[in-house]
Design a protein around this motif. Structure first.
Motif, PDB file in Angstrom:
ATOM      1  N   LYS A 100      68.508   7.548  38.328  1.00  0.00           N
ATOM      2  CA  LYS A 100      67.883   7.981  38.645  1.00  0.00           C
ATOM      3  C   LYS A 100      66.981   9.614  37.850  1.00  0.00           C
ATOM      4  O   LYS A 100      66.411   9.976  37.655  1.00  0.00           O
ATOM      5  N   VAL A 101      67.972  10.111  37.293  1.00  0.00           N
ATOM      6  CA  VAL A 101      67.486  11.676  36.800  1.00  0.00           C
ATOM      7  C   VAL A 101      67.840  11.022  35.522  1.00  0.00           C
ATOM      8  O   VAL A 101      66.303  11.602  34.350  1.00  0.00           O
ATOM      9  N   PHE A 102      67.607   9.762  34.532  1.00  0.00           N
ATOM     10  CA  PHE A 102      66.892   9.256  33.480  1.00  0.00           C
ATOM     11  C   PHE A 102      65.601   9.021  33.398  1.00  0.00           C
ATOM     12  O   PHE A 102      64.507   9.834  32.730  1.00  0.00           O
ATOM     13  N   HIS A 103      64.984   8.566  34.775  1.00  0.00           N
ATOM     14  CA  HIS A 103      63.756   8.621  35.426  1.00  0.00           C
ATOM     15  C   HIS A 103      63.398   9.028  35.762  1.00  0.00           C
ATOM     16  O   HIS A 103      61.776   8.788  36.009  1.00  0.00           O
ATOM     17  N   SER A 104      63.950  10.696  36.022  1.00  0.00           N
ATOM     18  CA  SER A 104      62.951  11.788  36.662  1.00  0.00           C
ATOM     19  C   SER A 104      62.196  12.594  35.592  1.00  0.00           C
ATOM     20  O   SER A 104      61.937  12.173  34.482  1.00  0.00           O
ATOM     21  N   LYS A 105      61.259  13.691  35.993  1.00  0.00           N
ATOM     22  CA  LYS A 105      60.741  14.258  35.243  1.00  0.00           C
ATOM     23  C   LYS A 105      61.586  15.414  34.916  1.00  0.00           C
ATOM     24  O   LYS A 105      62.051  15.517  33.420  1.00  0.00           O
ATOM     25  N   SER A 106      62.527  16.005  35.456  1.00  0.00           N
ATOM     26  CA  SER A 106      62.979  17.233  34.816  1.00  0.00           C
ATOM     27  C   SER A 106      64.946  16.947  34.399  1.00  0.00           C
ATOM     28  O   SER A 106      64.741  17.516  33.051  1.00  0.00           O
ATOM     29  N   LYS A 107      65.037  15.616  34.193  1.00  0.00           N
ATOM     30  CA  LYS A 107      66.229  15.364  33.561  1.00  0.00           C
ATOM     31  C   LYS A 107      67.512  16.091  33.769  1.00  0.00           C
ATOM     32  O   LYS A 107      68.473  16.622  33.850  1.00  0.00           O
ATOM     33  N   ASP A 108      67.151  16.906  35.217  1.00  0.00           N
ATOM     34  CA  ASP A 108      68.304  17.338  35.775  1.00  0.00           C
ATOM     35  C   ASP A 108      68.612  17.297  37.522  1.00  0.00           C
ATOM     36  O   ASP A 108      68.059  17.208  38.048  1.00  0.00           O
ATOM     37  N   PRO A 109      70.106  16.423  37.864  1.00  0.00           N
ATOM     38  CA  PRO A 109      70.254  16.026  38.364  1.00  0.00           C
ATOM     39  C   PRO A 109      69.817  16.436  39.969  1.00  0.00           C
ATOM     40  O   PRO A 109      69.656  16.314  40.814  1.00  0.00           O
ATOM     41  N   VAL A 110      69.751  18.409  40.017  1.00  0.00           N
ATOM     42  CA  VAL A 110      69.431  19.017  41.249  1.00  0.00           C
ATOM     43  C   VAL A 110      68.305  18.788  41.473  1.00  0.00           C
ATOM     44  O   VAL A 110      68.030  18.442  42.349  1.00  0.00           O
ATOM     45  N   GLU A 143      68.329   4.684  24.856  1.00  0.00           N
ATOM     46  CA  GLU A 143      69.403   5.899  24.200  1.00  0.00           C
ATOM     47  C   GLU A 143      69.874   6.381  24.897  1.00  0.00           C
ATOM     48  O   GLU A 143      68.400   7.548  25.533  1.00  0.00           O
ATOM     49  N   VAL A 144      71.027   7.291  25.380  1.00  0.00           N
ATOM     50  CA  VAL A 144      71.755   8.226  26.246  1.00  0.00           C
ATOM     51  C   VAL A 144      71.403   9.128  24.884  1.00  0.00           C
ATOM     52  O   VAL A 144      72.736   9.053  24.328  1.00  0.00           O
ATOM     53  N   PRO A 145      71.716  10.824  25.147  1.00  0.00           N
ATOM     54  CA  PRO A 145      72.271  11.357  24.080  1.00  0.00           C
ATOM     55  C   PRO A 145      74.070  11.517  24.094  1.00  0.00           C
ATOM     56  O   PRO A 145      74.272  11.845  24.721  1.00  0.00           O
ATOM     57  N   GLY A 146      74.067  11.843  22.695  1.00  0.00           N
ATOM     58  CA  GLY A 146      75.486  11.275  22.671  1.00  0.00           C
ATOM     59  C   GLY A 146      76.220  10.188  22.747  1.00  0.00           C
ATOM     60  O   GLY A 146      77.787   9.820  22.357  1.00  0.00           O
ATOM     61  N   VAL A 147      75.573   8.563  23.447  1.00  0.00           N
ATOM     62  CA  VAL A 147      76.381   7.717  23.848  1.00  0.00           C
ATOM     63  C   VAL A 147      74.991   6.965  22.527  1.00  0.00           C
ATOM     64  O   VAL A 147      74.339   6.067  23.674  1.00  0.00           O
ATOM     65  N   PRO A 148      75.205   6.420  21.166  1.00  0.00           N
ATOM     66  CA  PRO A 148      73.952   5.586  21.432  1.00  0.00           C
ATOM     67  C   PRO A 148      73.910   4.181  21.768  1.00  0.00           C
ATOM     68  O   PRO A 148      74.707   3.846  21.024  1.00  0.00           O
ATOM     69  N   GLY A 149      72.704   3.717  21.733  1.00  0.00           N
ATOM     70  CA  GLY A 149      72.628   2.347  22.343  1.00  0.00           C
ATOM     71  C   GLY A 149      73.197   2.172  23.496  1.00  0.00           C
ATOM     72  O   GLY A 149      72.936   0.801  23.557  1.00  0.00           O
ATOM     73  N   SER A 150      73.241   2.866  24.408  1.00  0.00           N
ATOM     74  CA  SER A 150      73.682   2.762  25.041  1.00  0.00           C
ATOM     75  C   SER A 150      73.047   3.245  26.521  1.00  0.00           C
ATOM     76  O   SER A 150      72.695   4.260  26.432  1.00  0.00           O
TER      77      SER A 150
END
Length: 154
Positions: free
Chosen positions: A22-32, A127-134
């Protein structure tokens, strides 16, 4: 092509994969902000089913010959021949639910859209920052119950 697989023996039903998606697909990329303030609310494309005794993450396997693509009457479900990633285009989806009934993994869900229900599924979010390819769900799993590995078959 790489695919995500769930190891049910390792899943502890924490749902961190759902939150990360959900956070990855959000506009803000912030969970709160994503969970409290964003409209429309971001939708997760992976879901955990079960309980603390036995649970498993349900996600798209990006099949080599996807039934959801084959049966899609509007052309909303497509498979990229180069990457193998199966995606759903919400602008083309007519909400017929054929993809839901054809998916052998139960990975396609229907959510309310702006005009009518539309199909949602894992898009291998990148890719997730800090975890390339995951993908985000794999990177967030504390127990390594989700793995992202090369696979030839379903």
């Amino acid at each position: 092509m790489k695919r995500i697989y769930a190891l049910e023996d390792w899943c502890i039903d924490c749902k961190r994969c759902e939150v990360a998606c959900k956070v990855f697909h959000s506009k803000s990329k912030d969970p709160v902000k994503a969970f409290l303030f964003e409209q429309p609310r971001p939708r997760n494309r992976v879901r955990v089913e079960g309980n603390r005794t036995l649970s498993i993450a349900i996600n798209c396997r990006h099949c080599p010959a996807p039934k959801c693509v084959e049966g899609c009457i509007s052309g909303a479900m497509t498979r990229n021949p180069e990457t193998g990633v199966v995606t759903s285009n919400p602008e083309k989806c007519v909400g017929c639910r054929t993809c839901v009934s054809l998916c052998p993994f139960g990975a396609v869900t229907i959510e309310e859209g702006p005009r009518h229900p539309i199909a949602f599924k894992c898009d291998l979010c990148g890719e997730v920052p800090g975890v390339p390819g995951s993908p985000s769900c794999v990177a967030a799993c504390p127990n390594r119950a989700l793995i992202y590995v090369e696979s030839e078959g379903n």
